[in-house]
Design an enzyme around this catalytic site. Structure first.
Site, PDB file in Angstrom:
ATOM      1  N   GLU A 197      -4.957  -4.923  10.616  1.00 23.05           N
ATOM      2  CA  GLU A 197      -3.897  -3.939  10.807  1.00 23.05           C
ATOM      3  C   GLU A 197      -4.129  -3.207  12.127  1.00 23.05           C
ATOM      4  O   GLU A 197      -4.905  -2.229  12.170  1.00 23.05           O
ATOM      5  CB  GLU A 197      -3.903  -2.924   9.666  1.00 23.05           C
ATOM      6  CG  GLU A 197      -3.620  -3.523   8.310  1.00 23.05           C
ATOM      7  CD  GLU A 197      -3.084  -2.485   7.333  1.00 23.05           C
ATOM      8  OE1 GLU A 197      -1.975  -2.679   6.848  1.00 23.05           O
ATOM      9  OE2 GLU A 197      -3.760  -1.468   7.099  1.00 23.05           O
ATOM     10  N   GLY A 214       3.159  -1.124   4.232  1.00 18.26           N
ATOM     11  CA  GLY A 214       3.205   0.307   3.945  1.00 18.26           C
ATOM     12  C   GLY A 214       4.627   0.730   3.614  1.00 18.26           C
ATOM     13  O   GLY A 214       5.115   0.527   2.501  1.00 18.26           O
ATOM     14  N   GLY A 215       5.294   1.312   4.589  1.00 14.43           N
ATOM     15  CA  GLY A 215       6.629   1.909   4.377  1.00 14.43           C
ATOM     16  C   GLY A 215       7.599   1.014   3.626  1.00 14.43           C
ATOM     17  O   GLY A 215       8.281   1.465   2.694  1.00 14.43           O
ATOM     18  N   ASN A 248       0.871  -1.175   0.000  1.00 15.44           N
ATOM     19  CA  ASN A 248       0.000   0.000   0.000  1.00 15.44           C
ATOM     20  C   ASN A 248       0.910   1.227   0.000  1.00 15.44           C
ATOM     21  O   ASN A 248       1.523   1.545   1.000  1.00 15.44           O
ATOM     22  CB  ASN A 248      -0.886  -0.030   1.258  1.00 15.44           C
ATOM     23  CG  ASN A 248      -1.730   1.223   1.397  1.00 15.44           C
ATOM     24  OD1 ASN A 248      -1.795   2.048   0.479  1.00 15.44           O
ATOM     25  ND2 ASN A 248      -2.370   1.372   2.545  1.00 15.44           N
ATOM     26  N   TRP A 249       0.980   1.868  -1.161  1.00  9.01           N
ATOM     27  CA  TRP A 249       1.936   2.979  -1.309  1.00  9.01           C
ATOM     28  C   TRP A 249       1.412   4.279  -0.706  1.00  9.01           C
ATOM     29  O   TRP A 249       2.119   5.276  -0.691  1.00  9.01           O
ATOM     30  CB  TRP A 249       2.292   3.166  -2.781  1.00  9.01           C
ATOM     31  CG  TRP A 249       3.065   2.001  -3.366  1.00  9.01           C
ATOM     32  CD1 TRP A 249       3.499   0.877  -2.692  1.00  9.01           C
ATOM     33  CD2 TRP A 249       3.510   1.838  -4.715  1.00  9.01           C
ATOM     34  NE1 TRP A 249       4.181   0.049  -3.542  1.00  9.01           N
ATOM     35  CE2 TRP A 249       4.213   0.601  -4.792  1.00  9.01           C
ATOM     36  CE3 TRP A 249       3.395   2.616  -5.868  1.00  9.01           C
ATOM     37  CZ2 TRP A 249       4.782   0.138  -5.980  1.00  9.01           C
ATOM     38  CZ3 TRP A 249       3.961   2.148  -7.052  1.00  9.01           C
ATOM     39  CH2 TRP A 249       4.651   0.929  -7.102  1.00  9.01           C
ATOM     40  N   LYS A 250       0.171   4.290  -0.284  1.00  7.18           N
ATOM     41  CA  LYS A 250      -0.432   5.472   0.342  1.00  7.18           C
ATOM     42  C   LYS A 250      -0.191   6.711  -0.535  1.00  7.18           C
ATOM     43  O   LYS A 250      -0.142   6.580  -1.756  1.00  7.18           O
ATOM     44  CB  LYS A 250       0.102   5.626   1.765  1.00  7.18           C
ATOM     45  CG  LYS A 250      -0.052   4.323   2.572  1.00  7.18           C
ATOM     46  CD  LYS A 250       0.228   4.456   4.040  1.00  7.18           C
ATOM     47  CE  LYS A 250       0.018   3.108   4.728  1.00  7.18           C
ATOM     48  NZ  LYS A 250       0.200   3.154   6.166  1.00  7.18           N
ATOM     49  N   GLU A 273      -6.375   4.677   8.036  1.00  8.29           N
ATOM     50  CA  GLU A 273      -6.190   6.110   7.734  1.00  8.29           C
ATOM     51  C   GLU A 273      -7.454   6.694   7.106  1.00  8.29           C
ATOM     52  O   GLU A 273      -7.790   7.851   7.354  1.00  8.29           O
ATOM     53  CB  GLU A 273      -4.958   6.280   6.830  1.00  8.29           C
ATOM     54  CG  GLU A 273      -3.677   6.016   7.616  1.00  8.29           C
ATOM     55  CD  GLU A 273      -2.542   5.399   6.824  1.00  8.29           C
ATOM     56  OE1 GLU A 273      -2.560   5.458   5.582  1.00  8.29           O
ATOM     57  OE2 GLU A 273      -1.631   4.840   7.469  1.00  8.29           O
ATOM     58  N   GLY A 325       3.059   2.198  10.782  1.00  5.40           N
ATOM     59  CA  GLY A 325       4.009   3.290  10.622  1.00  5.40           C
ATOM     60  C   GLY A 325       4.757   3.653  11.896  1.00  5.40           C
ATOM     61  O   GLY A 325       5.433   4.682  11.954  1.00  5.40           O
ATOM     62  N   SER A 365       3.976  -2.257  10.262  1.00  6.84           N
ATOM     63  CA  SER A 365       5.429  -2.301  10.452  1.00  6.84           C
ATOM     64  C   SER A 365       6.048  -3.648  10.087  1.00  6.84           C
ATOM     65  O   SER A 365       6.996  -4.096  10.732  1.00  6.84           O
ATOM     66  CB  SER A 365       5.799  -1.903  11.895  1.00  6.84           C
ATOM     67  OG  SER A 365       5.421  -0.557  12.144  1.00  6.84           O
ATOM     68  N   HIS A 419      -9.162   1.120   5.202  1.00 11.12           N
ATOM     69  CA  HIS A 419      -7.860   1.344   5.851  1.00 11.12           C
ATOM     70  C   HIS A 419      -8.027   2.280   7.046  1.00 11.12           C
ATOM     71  O   HIS A 419      -8.846   3.205   7.005  1.00 11.12           O
ATOM     72  CB  HIS A 419      -6.876   1.942   4.840  1.00 11.12           C
ATOM     73  CG  HIS A 419      -5.475   1.884   5.357  1.00 11.12           C
ATOM     74  ND1 HIS A 419      -4.988   2.815   6.237  1.00 11.12           N
ATOM     75  CD2 HIS A 419      -4.489   0.972   5.169  1.00 11.12           C
ATOM     76  CE1 HIS A 419      -3.744   2.485   6.554  1.00 11.12           C
ATOM     77  NE2 HIS A 419      -3.422   1.380   5.927  1.00 11.12           N
TER      78      HIS A 419
HETATM   79  P1  13P Z   1       3.435   0.291   7.629  1.00 11.14           P
HETATM   80  O1  13P Z   1       3.946  -1.001   7.017  1.00 11.14           O
HETATM   81  O2  13P Z   1       4.171   1.497   7.160  1.00 11.14           O
HETATM   82  O3  13P Z   1       3.357   0.183   9.114  1.00 11.14           O
HETATM   83  O4  13P Z   1       1.939   0.483   7.102  1.00 11.14           O
HETATM   84  C1  13P Z   1       1.054  -0.571   7.170  1.00 11.14           C
HETATM   85  C2  13P Z   1      -0.173  -0.191   6.434  1.00 11.14           C
HETATM   86  O5  13P Z   1      -0.895   0.708   6.830  1.00 11.14           O
HETATM   87  C3  13P Z   1      -0.463  -0.905   5.183  1.00 11.14           C
HETATM   88  O6  13P Z   1      -1.763  -0.623   4.746  1.00 11.14           O
END
Ligand code: 13P
Length: 251
Positions: A167, A234-235, A9-11, A97, A173, A213, A95
């Protein structure tokens, strides 16, 4: 058989050039054959280019969101038909967020799920508790409500198009991952909910991803747990080497 899936997920990261470069690297370095389904979710404006670039590969391109209405006066929004018209057939919904910053509730998500399933999209449905919920031992209740109110109304055949992504918000993050035991405990709880509410067959077939993470150095231990079928990253999905190391951690 449950599918093994690793999704990036590149956000709100990567402009069009960065998207192209990252996808080039992933395409060049990814294993030729792997039992793992690899998914990437660039931002809306880069979806079309990503679909074109990955054409003929086994990489699946997903959207990070979509609107619940089919079309209409919803300035700034993107519909299911628009996604389908560029061959995007997978969407991430729910998600944390989106829930936290854009007010997405369980009932709104139920509408989005309905629209996506009506058009035969695969939904990666995200949910997970906040830190305060876990600290007050309310995490199982929160997850159960998110699933009951957002998802459990769908028909049995619709479950073929659902991937679950647990999640925990406190792990997103933050660098603080759920321990493999915490992940397994929740995934087993979720699978049991499926067993009780939807049936044994769906419980046995539905992939449950862990997100929060996940990094190359912790992925394989989390993925080794029996009810963890992959990850939503994510990251670490923003660097091809890290992302592919995580893919390789899924055996
Ligand atoms: P991180 O891997 O950066 O913690 O993010 C997870 C995430 O929100 C994937 O949707």
């Amino acid at each position: 058989m449950r599918k093994k899936i690793v999704a990036g997920n590149w956000k709100m990261n990567n402009d069009s050039q960065q998207t192209k470069v990252l996808l080039d690297e992933i395409l060049a370095k990814k294993p030729g054959s792997t039992p793992v389904k690899i998914v990437v979710a660039p931002t809306f404006v880069n979806l079309q280019a990503a679909v074109n670039q990955t054409n003929g590969s086994n990489i699946i391109v997903a959207a990070q969101n979509m609107h619940q209405a089919e079309s209409g006066a919803y300035t700034g929004e993107v519909s299911v038909g628009m996604l389908k018209s560029i061959n995007v057939n997978t969407v991430i919904l729910g998600h944390s967020e989106r829930r936290a910053y854009f007010g997405e509730t369980n009932s709104l998500l139920a509408e989005k799920v309905n629209t996506a399933l009506k058009h035969n999209l695969t939904v990666i449905f995200c949910f997970g508790e906040e830190l305060a919920d876990r600290q007050s031992s309310n995490h199982f209740n929160v997850v159960e409500s998110q699933l009951r109110e957002g998802l459990f109304h769908i028909t049995e055949s619709d479950w073929q198009n659902i991937v679950l992504a647990y999640e925990p918000v406190w792990a997103i993050g933050t660098g603080e991952t759920a321990t493999p035991e915490q992940a397994q405990e929740m995934h087993a709880f979720i699978r049991n909910l499926l067993r009780e509410n939807v049936g044994e067959a769906i419980a046995g077939q539905t992939s449950i991803l862990y997100g929060g993470s996940v990094k190359p150095d912790n992925a394989s231990e989390i993925f080794s747990k029996p009810d963890v079928d992959g990850g939503l990253i994510g990251g670490a999905s923003l660097k091809a080497d890290d992302f592919l190391a995580i893919v390789n951690g899924m055996k």
